[in-house]
Design an enzyme around this catalytic site. Structure first.
Site, PDB file in Angstrom:
ATOM      1  N   HIS A 151       0.841  -1.193   0.000  1.00  0.00           N
ATOM      2  CA  HIS A 151       0.000   0.000   0.000  1.00  0.00           C
ATOM      3  C   HIS A 151       0.877   1.244   0.000  1.00  0.00           C
ATOM      4  O   HIS A 151       1.738   1.408   0.859  1.00  0.00           O
ATOM      5  CB  HIS A 151      -0.928   0.007   1.220  1.00  0.00           C
ATOM      6  CG  HIS A 151      -2.127  -0.862   1.060  1.00  0.00           C
ATOM      7  ND1 HIS A 151      -3.354  -0.569   1.625  1.00  0.00           N
ATOM      8  CD2 HIS A 151      -2.312  -2.015   0.363  1.00  0.00           C
ATOM      9  CE1 HIS A 151      -4.231  -1.506   1.287  1.00  0.00           C
ATOM     10  NE2 HIS A 151      -3.611  -2.399   0.539  1.00  0.00           N
TER      11      HIS A 151
ATOM     12  N   TYR B 234      -9.347   5.489   7.280  1.00  0.00           N
ATOM     13  CA  TYR B 234      -9.500   5.898   8.675  1.00  0.00           C
ATOM     14  C   TYR B 234     -10.487   7.061   8.685  1.00  0.00           C
ATOM     15  O   TYR B 234     -10.226   8.093   8.067  1.00  0.00           O
ATOM     16  CB  TYR B 234      -8.175   6.363   9.270  1.00  0.00           C
ATOM     17  CG  TYR B 234      -7.163   5.265   9.494  1.00  0.00           C
ATOM     18  CD1 TYR B 234      -6.961   4.731  10.762  1.00  0.00           C
ATOM     19  CD2 TYR B 234      -6.387   4.760   8.439  1.00  0.00           C
ATOM     20  CE1 TYR B 234      -6.024   3.733  10.988  1.00  0.00           C
ATOM     21  CE2 TYR B 234      -5.454   3.764   8.651  1.00  0.00           C
ATOM     22  CZ  TYR B 234      -5.272   3.258   9.924  1.00  0.00           C
ATOM     23  OH  TYR B 234      -4.348   2.261  10.141  1.00  0.00           O
TER      24      TYR B 234
ATOM     25  N   TYR C 281       3.665   6.461  10.149  1.00  0.00           N
ATOM     26  CA  TYR C 281       2.836   5.328   9.729  1.00  0.00           C
ATOM     27  C   TYR C 281       3.678   4.246   9.043  1.00  0.00           C
ATOM     28  O   TYR C 281       3.499   3.045   9.302  1.00  0.00           O
ATOM     29  CB  TYR C 281       1.722   5.799   8.799  1.00  0.00           C
ATOM     30  CG  TYR C 281       0.622   4.783   8.604  1.00  0.00           C
ATOM     31  CD1 TYR C 281      -0.426   4.688   9.512  1.00  0.00           C
ATOM     32  CD2 TYR C 281       0.624   3.912   7.520  1.00  0.00           C
ATOM     33  CE1 TYR C 281      -1.441   3.750   9.344  1.00  0.00           C
ATOM     34  CE2 TYR C 281      -0.377   2.969   7.343  1.00  0.00           C
ATOM     35  CZ  TYR C 281      -1.405   2.889   8.257  1.00  0.00           C
ATOM     36  OH  TYR C 281      -2.394   1.950   8.095  1.00  0.00           O
TER      37      TYR C 281
ATOM     38  N   LYS D  14       0.623  -0.163  15.204  1.00  0.00           N
ATOM     39  CA  LYS D  14       1.979  -0.263  15.729  1.00  0.00           C
ATOM     40  C   LYS D  14       2.248  -1.491  16.593  1.00  0.00           C
ATOM     41  O   LYS D  14       3.405  -1.762  16.933  1.00  0.00           O
ATOM     42  CB  LYS D  14       2.305   0.992  16.550  1.00  0.00           C
ATOM     43  CG  LYS D  14       2.444   2.249  15.705  1.00  0.00           C
ATOM     44  CD  LYS D  14       3.655   2.170  14.801  1.00  0.00           C
ATOM     45  CE  LYS D  14       3.675   3.242  13.739  1.00  0.00           C
ATOM     46  NZ  LYS D  14       3.598   2.737  12.379  1.00  0.00           N
TER      47      LYS D  14
ATOM     48  N   PRO E   1      -4.777   0.220  18.677  1.00  0.00           N
ATOM     49  CA  PRO E   1      -4.506  -0.207  17.303  1.00  0.00           C
ATOM     50  C   PRO E   1      -4.592   0.901  16.259  1.00  0.00           C
ATOM     51  O   PRO E   1      -4.319   0.646  15.079  1.00  0.00           O
ATOM     52  CB  PRO E   1      -5.575  -1.272  17.051  1.00  0.00           C
ATOM     53  CG  PRO E   1      -6.692  -0.909  17.980  1.00  0.00           C
ATOM     54  CD  PRO E   1      -6.051  -0.320  19.192  1.00  0.00           C
TER      55      PRO E   1
END
Length: 395
Positions: A72, A201, A386, A297, A293
């Site tokens: 991704h 998200y 990220y 991580k 979550p």
């Protein structure tokens, strides 16, 4: 029995450490309280940082991941009706993440362990570490009605936050840090195609949403729910209806629903203990820290711990650098706290805290959303965390 490194726990961190050490010619024995089927039955996250991906390749278990995993290059953030694609690759100089389920990582590592012939003992009960600050540490455990002893040089505690490793450290040695959040995540796994080719998200006035995936045909969705929520109160139809209500109309229209393969509620909390070492015992992964979550991580911080402990032990056995053993906890914790900060930040940014935030905190939350999602510097900040911050060199 005798080995060089005894590993408590056959989750991904214990298996990965064992695989790396085995390939380096360092003897290990892994003790696991549960059965192999139970270990593989745990449903966990599936977003791997680039550093984790490279570590799995170094361990020789990256072939199926590279074949079946989904690279991704970005994620989508939805806040206040505004959709912002986070160009991970473009904002970080080419770094990406890999979507590959933790269950699959564990399966690959278990198969590699079996193929190597290195010992792994499942259903090992009553595991107890001894002489952690002495010259000759050892473990005792029960198996098939008999008590066994395993002598070793070092012990890696990879058995989770409630495992025996952390509990074996005397009271007063560890300092505990904790933040508990006033909500949980209701997760649903289904054999349906993902609603979007990248993760979404989303912040919504009804609560946070994450649209994730495990493959092109298996999806994982999460809804923010109150702490008192119960799985039995959320039949599949209610879940899908609520998910659609929290997504933009065009995204909801693409959503393919189906029966849940698994459904569970996880409370969100942040926890860290310091130090991550006591004598010859080293805490790894969830044994030392838990993250919400939101920042993806958990597994990645465990892999980070494995990276540092593996490279230290490599120098201990190859170069006699026992002085490096005291560097494990400081090295690991520097990266742990940065991962905790990012997970806390993403949780604060995207969730609805309702009456748990006063008017000032709500305004700060709105200001953060406005800044980080409209500023190039803000987007870079999110993107570089990220995809994963770089590992420090062990020297």
């Amino acid at each position: 029995m005798k080995t060089q490194v005894a590993i408590i726990g056959a989750g991904p961190s214990g298996l990965l450490l064992g695989q790396l050490l085995d390939r380096a010619g360092i003897d290990t024995v892994i003790l696991e309280r549960q059965t192999p089927d139970y270990v593989l039955g745990r449903i966990r996250a599936g977003v791997l940082e680039q550093g984790t991906v490279e570590l799995l390749r170094e361990a020789g278990v990256g072939e199926r991941m590279d074949r079946e995993g989904l690279v991704h290059e970005g994620v989508e953030l939805l806040v206040g009706g505004r959709r912002q694609r986070l160009d991970l690759k473009g904002l970080t100089g080419g770094k990406t993440v890999m979507v590959y389920g933790q269950t699959e990582v564990t399966r690959d590592l278990m198969q590699a362990r079996q193929a190597s012939g290195a010992p792994i003992i499942y259903s090992a009960c009553n595991v107890q570490p001894h002489e952690l600050k002495g010259e000759r540490p050892y473990l005792t455990f029960d198996k098939d009605g008999q008590t066994h002893r395993l002598d070793c040089d070092y012990i890696a505690g990879c058995d989770g936050f409630h495992g025996v490793s952390r509990q074996s450290i005397p009271e007063g040695v560890l300092k505990h840090y904790e933040r508990v959040y006033p909500f949980g995540w209701l997760g649903l796994l289904a054999d349906t195609p993902p609603v979007n080719h990248e993760l979404i998200y989303a912040h919504h006035e009804r609560g946070f949403v994450l649209c994730s995936q495990r493959s092109q045909t298996r999806s994982r969705y999460y809804l923010q729910v109150p702490l008192q929520a119960r799985v039995e109160d959320w039949p599949d139809e209610r879940f899908w209806t609520e998910l659609k209500a929290r997504l933009p109309a065009d995204v909801a229209a693409r959503l393919v629903t189906g029966p849940a393969l698994e459904k569970s509620i996880a409370p969100l909390r942040s926890q860290v203990v310091e130090p991550m070492q006591y004598g010859h015992l080293f805490l790894v992964g969830d044994a030392a820290h838990i993250v919400p979550p939101t920042g993806a991580k958990g597994l990645n911080l465990a892999a980070s711990d494995v990276n540092y402990l593996y490279r230290i032990l490599l120098k201990v056995y190859r170069e006699g650098r026992t002085d490096l053993l005291q560097q494990y906890s400081p090295l690991a914790l520097r990266r742990v706290w940065k991962g905790e900060r990012f997970s806390w930040f993403m949780t604060q940014l995207l969730h609805d805290f309702g009456g748990h935030k006063d008017a000032w905190d709500q305004k700060m939350q709105e200001a953060d959303r406005e800044y980080f999602l409209t500023s190039t510097a803000g987007l870079v900040n999110i993107a570089e965390n990220y995809v994963g911050l770089p590992f420090e060199e062990v020297a």
